[in-house]
Scaffold this active site. Structure first.
Site, PDB file in Angstrom:
ATOM      1  N   VAL A   1      79.269  43.445  79.968  1.00  0.00           N
ATOM      2  CA  VAL A   1      78.974  43.872  78.752  1.00  0.00           C
ATOM      3  C   VAL A   1      78.053  43.116  78.027  1.00  0.00           C
ATOM      4  CG1 VAL A   1      79.987  44.177  76.337  1.00  0.00           C
ATOM      5  CG2 VAL A   1      81.368  44.712  78.475  1.00  0.00           C
ATOM      6  N   CYS A   2      76.894  43.751  77.277  1.00  0.00           N
ATOM      7  CA  CYS A   2      75.796  43.116  77.032  1.00  0.00           C
ATOM      8  C   CYS A   2      75.431  43.843  75.733  1.00  0.00           C
ATOM      9  CB  CYS A   2      74.913  43.162  77.907  1.00  0.00           C
ATOM     10  SG  CYS A   2      74.198  44.666  78.739  1.00  0.00           S
ATOM     11  N   SER A   3      74.064  43.312  75.328  1.00  0.00           N
ATOM     12  CA  SER A   3      73.264  43.789  74.122  1.00  0.00           C
ATOM     13  C   SER A   3      72.301  44.614  74.791  1.00  0.00           C
ATOM     14  CB  SER A   3      73.096  43.186  73.242  1.00  0.00           C
ATOM     15  OG  SER A   3      72.206  42.199  73.773  1.00  0.00           O
ATOM     16  N   ALA A   4      72.526  45.098  76.192  1.00  0.00           N
ATOM     17  CA  ALA A   4      71.692  45.944  76.885  1.00  0.00           C
ATOM     18  C   ALA A   4      70.162  45.271  77.078  1.00  0.00           C
ATOM     19  CB  ALA A   4      71.244  47.475  76.309  1.00  0.00           C
TER      20      ALA A   4
ATOM     21  N   MET B   1      76.355  47.374  80.704  1.00  0.00           N
ATOM     22  CA  MET B   1      76.519  48.467  79.393  1.00  0.00           C
ATOM     23  C   MET B   1      76.911  47.855  78.093  1.00  0.00           C
ATOM     24  SD  MET B   1      80.120  50.491  80.299  1.00  0.00           S
ATOM     25  CE  MET B   1      79.304  50.998  81.829  1.00  0.00           C
TER      26      MET B   1
END
Length: 102
Positions: free
Chosen positions: A9-12, A39
């Site tokens: 999980v990221c900030s893309a 994502m």
């Protein structure tokens, strides 16, 4: 071990994409059947049925409680990625972290 499904999980951001690529290379080296994707947290709820572990980018560590609340009732572990390993884009170390959580 059957196929392992890991979501980051990221900030893309670009660094997470690089980390995913390094993790995939490491999984290939180990002959590990793994699906590794990055994502946004908002997409996570659509992928709960096909994942084993969630790793959270250090830059979005504030999402940890929210992510855990979503995945833990389904028996899925989540943790923040080791900051040093993330910064150095160490796919092997982050892959080890993911596998230890499964």
């Amino acid at each position: 071990m059957s196929k392992v499904n890991i979501i980051l999980v990221c900030s893309a951001g670009m660094s997470t994409s690089l980390l995913v690529e390094r993790m995939k290379l490491e999984a290939d080296k180990r002959a590990l059947d793994a699906s590794i994707e990055a994502m946004a947290e908002s997409e996570l709820k659509n992928h709960l049925d096909q994942l084993d572990v969630v790793l959270i980018g250090p830059q979005v560590r504030y999402l940890e409680k929210q992510v855990k609340k979503l995945v833990e009732p389904k028996g899925i572990n989540a943790a923040v990625i080791d900051t040093m390993a993330y910064g150095r884009i160490q796919g092997d170390v982050v892959l080890d972290q993911a596998l230890a959580l499964i």
